[in-house]
Each structure stands twice: as C-alpha cells, then as structure tokens.
Write a protein that holds these residues in place. Structure first.
Motif, PDB file in Angstrom:
ATOM      1  N   PHE A 174      19.734  17.019   8.386  1.00 10.22           N
ATOM      2  CA  PHE A 174      18.973  16.968   7.140  1.00 10.22           C
ATOM      3  C   PHE A 174      18.160  15.679   7.129  1.00 10.22           C
ATOM      4  N   THR A 175      16.920  15.777   6.662  1.00  9.84           N
ATOM      5  CA  THR A 175      16.042  14.607   6.573  1.00  9.84           C
ATOM      6  C   THR A 175      15.437  14.542   5.181  1.00  9.84           C
ATOM      7  N   VAL A 190       0.839  -1.203   0.000  1.00 13.17           N
ATOM      8  CA  VAL A 190       0.000   0.000   0.000  1.00 13.17           C
ATOM      9  C   VAL A 190       0.870   1.248   0.000  1.00 13.17           C
ATOM     10  N   GLN A 191       1.919   1.223   0.821  1.00 10.20           N
ATOM     11  CA  GLN A 191       2.799   2.396   0.902  1.00 10.20           C
ATOM     12  C   GLN A 191       4.197   1.971   1.343  1.00 10.20           C
ATOM     13  N   LEU A 192       5.176   2.661   0.804  1.00  9.86           N
ATOM     14  CA  LEU A 192       6.553   2.502   1.252  1.00  9.86           C
ATOM     15  C   LEU A 192       7.067   3.874   1.656  1.00  9.86           C
ATOM     16  N   ASN A 193       7.549   3.963   2.893  1.00  8.64           N
ATOM     17  CA  ASN A 193       8.046   5.232   3.431  1.00  8.64           C
ATOM     18  C   ASN A 193       9.532   5.078   3.738  1.00  8.64           C
ATOM     19  N   TYR A 194      10.338   5.738   2.945  1.00 12.49           N
ATOM     20  CA  TYR A 194      11.799   5.697   3.107  1.00 12.49           C
ATOM     21  C   TYR A 194      12.246   6.997   3.763  1.00 12.49           C
ATOM     22  N   GLU A 195      13.037   6.899   4.835  1.00  9.67           N
ATOM     23  CA  GLU A 195      13.516   8.093   5.540  1.00  9.67           C
ATOM     24  C   GLU A 195      15.022   7.985   5.773  1.00  9.67           C
ATOM     25  N   PHE A 196      15.729   8.994   5.328  1.00  3.62           N
ATOM     26  CA  PHE A 196      17.188   9.033   5.471  1.00  3.62           C
ATOM     27  C   PHE A 196      17.555  10.377   6.085  1.00  3.62           C
ATOM     28  N   ASP A 197      18.106  10.340   7.311  1.00  2.00           N
ATOM     29  CA  ASP A 197      18.530  11.597   7.934  1.00  2.00           C
ATOM     30  C   ASP A 197      19.983  11.492   8.384  1.00  2.00           C
ATOM     31  N   PHE A 198      20.639  12.624   8.433  1.00  2.00           N
ATOM     32  CA  PHE A 198      22.062  12.632   8.760  1.00  2.00           C
ATOM     33  C   PHE A 198      22.445  13.983   9.355  1.00  2.00           C
ATOM     34  N   LEU A 199      23.529  13.958  10.118  1.00  2.00           N
ATOM     35  CA  LEU A 199      24.093  15.163  10.723  1.00  2.00           C
ATOM     36  C   LEU A 199      25.436  15.445  10.066  1.00  2.00           C
TER      37      LEU A 199
END
Length: 330
Positions: free
Chosen positions: A135-136, A109-118
């Motif tokens: 940053f996200t 139904v849904q794919l949620n990709y999250e990449f955050d870094f400092l």
C-alpha cells in the motif's frame, strides 16, 4: 461445497480454494499476487488550510497508528521538500525531516509525503494467509506564489500566494484497508486550521457574468432616462439639443467607466480567495506575513473600484443636475 479456481496467464499452475463463503478480501489478495496490479484513488481537498511541521507530524503518527492492527512486514516513509530557490531536500524518514534545519529564508513550493508498507491481512482462507500486499499513501501539498521580484507582475500582487492545494493519492490492493487509511487522513484534514471562502465572495464569483452584463448598461440607461425627464421642462430648442447631445455623450462615458472599473475589480478579486499555506521554513512565515499585508492593499484597491462603479450609477441617476447646470451657462 464449491471450488474456485484462479490460474495465471501462462497456465503453468492452478490455485484451488474450497468453500461456500469465500471472503472478498481473499479474492483481492490472490488477484494482487497473480497480476501484481493495484488500484488507485485520488482525493483533492477544496478548502484553504494552514499546515505546519507539527500538523505533518500528527498526520504521520495517525497513519502509523492506523496500520498497527495489521501484520506489517515492512514500511518506509520518504519526504521531498521543494523550495522556491529551485532547491529540493529529500528525507529518507519522517524523523529526519522533522529534525531538519528549516531556518532558510526561501519559502516552500511543494511538500511530497510518501508512506508505503507491506502487510499480510488476517488469514481469511488458508490459501491467502501468506500473500503480502503493498500500500502506498502520498500526500502532496502545493503552494503557488508570485515572486517579489517578478517585474511582469503588478506590484500589489507580487509575493501573493495565488494558489495552493492538498491532495491525497493512494495505491492499494485491498479496498477495506484503503477506506480505513482515507478515513484517517480525512480526520487529520478536518483537524487543520481552515479558512473558507466567504459567502459574499462566493456570490460575487457566482454572479460575475450577470453583474458585468447589467451594471454598465444600467449606468447608461439611468443617464439617458435623466436626460429624457429633463427634456420635458426644456422649451428652448437649442437647450434641448444640447441636453440630448450631453445625455448621449455622458451615458456612453459612464458606461465605459463602469465597464473599466468592473473589469479591474473582477481581475483582482481572485487574489482575495483564501489558499492553502505551508508554514515550514522561516521564509514561509515571512511570506505569510507579507501576503496578509498585500491582501490588505488589494482589498483597498477593490474598495476603490467598487466605489467607482457605484459612483457611475449615482452620477447617471442624478445627471439631470448636470444638464441643468450646463443649460444655465448657455
């Protein structure tokens, strides 16, 4: 030599930066440190894409490579994979997601990709060189389909993927970095297999209102016109009244039929629009094959409706033959 001053709201401390040419990135870094505020941007991609696990891996690798030039202090990747059977899987790293078992028959139904870094940006001014910025990047891919067992939906659209989207959301404190990341994602999206909406389909949607308003009255007008021409050759009053009544009745009937066919045609037409598809699980592959079969059935239905509309116009223009046949029987 000029001197710039930035003070927190509580007024307890003051940061002084000396220099005539202070880079804009330094101002952004200091503003982020003091206020903890970030900017955000969202971009929705309009075309229909086919996204597989390998495509997602390619996106992840591009993003990781894009941040390598910066001084990365830490990074985190998390994925949420929502399925049609109301289950959801959370993965704490991309590697775990890529190695996960996707043999389930339930579709995505849904794919949620999250990449955050400092990161710490290059030291443009000494006062900003130790400011860590967060940053996200979020990539959300949806696909909406009608369940095969939805009794409220007509049979020929059950199982169809009726909607889908690919959206990027970004939170950042440095505009230049966000531009670099967005360009990276734009390049990835351009590499995806794309199915664009055809020109003919676009034209039908564009001129739908005109077609609806022109075709039914045209069917009525052609029928009345044929009756009027036929009346010139009718000398008998009785036959003339019959033809007049027939022309009114047949014109109203053909107008109603053409309106009914057009209404059904444009109700089903959106189902032919290409939509974004996620091909991650076995259920996604099965649904994709079923959707192709369903769309062939919808296309056959649309062809029949289009033929029906054409026939109303054809009968209207040749209705004088009907009048001649009936008056001969009187």
């Amino acid at each position: 030599m000029s001197e710039q001053s930035l003070s927190p709201n509580n007024g307890t401390s003051q940061l002084l930066i000396s220099g005539d040419d202070i880079p804009f990135g330094a101002y952004q870094a200091i503003y982020h440190k003091i206020t903890r505020k970030v900017e955000s941007r969202t971009k929705k991609y309009p075309d229909a894409y086919r996204v597989t696990k390998s495509d997602l891996k390619n996106m992840h690798e591009r993003l990781v490579q894009a941040v390598q030039p910066y001084d990365v202090k830490s990074s985190r990747c998390q994925l949420t994979h929502a399925l049609k059977d109301d289950t959801s899987k959370d993965h704490s790293s991309f590697e775990k997601f890529f190695m996960s078992d996707c043999s389930t028959r339930s579709s995505t139904v849904q794919l949620n990709y999250e990449f955050d870094f400092l990161i710490i940006l290059p030291p443009e001014v000494p006062e900003a060189k130790e400011i860590v910025q967060k940053f996200t990047t979020k990539v959300v891919i949806d696909q909406i389909s009608i369940d095969n067992y939805d009794s409220d939906a007509p049979y020929f659209i059950r199982g169809l993927n009726i909607g889908g989207s690919l959206t990027v959301k970004m939170e950042f404190s440095d505009y230049a970095v966000s531009q670099h990341l967005m360009a990276t994602l734009d390049g990835w999206v351009e590499s995806l297999p794309t199915k664009k909406e055809g020109k003919f389909l676009k034209s039908l949607f564009k001129y739908e209102r005109s077609i609806r308003s022109i075709v039914p009255p045209t069917a009525r007008f052609l029928t009345m016109l044929a009756g009027a021409f036929y009346l010139f050759d009718v000398s008998d009053l009785r036959s003339g009244l019959v033809v007049l009544a027939l022309s009114f009745g047949l014109s109203a009937f053909l107008e109603s039929v053409s309106y009914m066919f057009l209404n059904s045609f444009f109700q089903k037409l959106p189902q032919m629009k290409p939509t974004t598809r996620l091909l991650i699980t076995q259920g996604d592959s099965d649904s994709s094959d079923e959707m192709d079969d369903k769309k062939n059935l919808v296309l056959a239905t649309l062809s029949f409706l289009f033929f029906g509309v054409a026939m109303t116009l054809f009968l209207g223009s040749l209705s004088s033959g009907i009048y001649a046949y009936i008056t001969d029987k009187i």
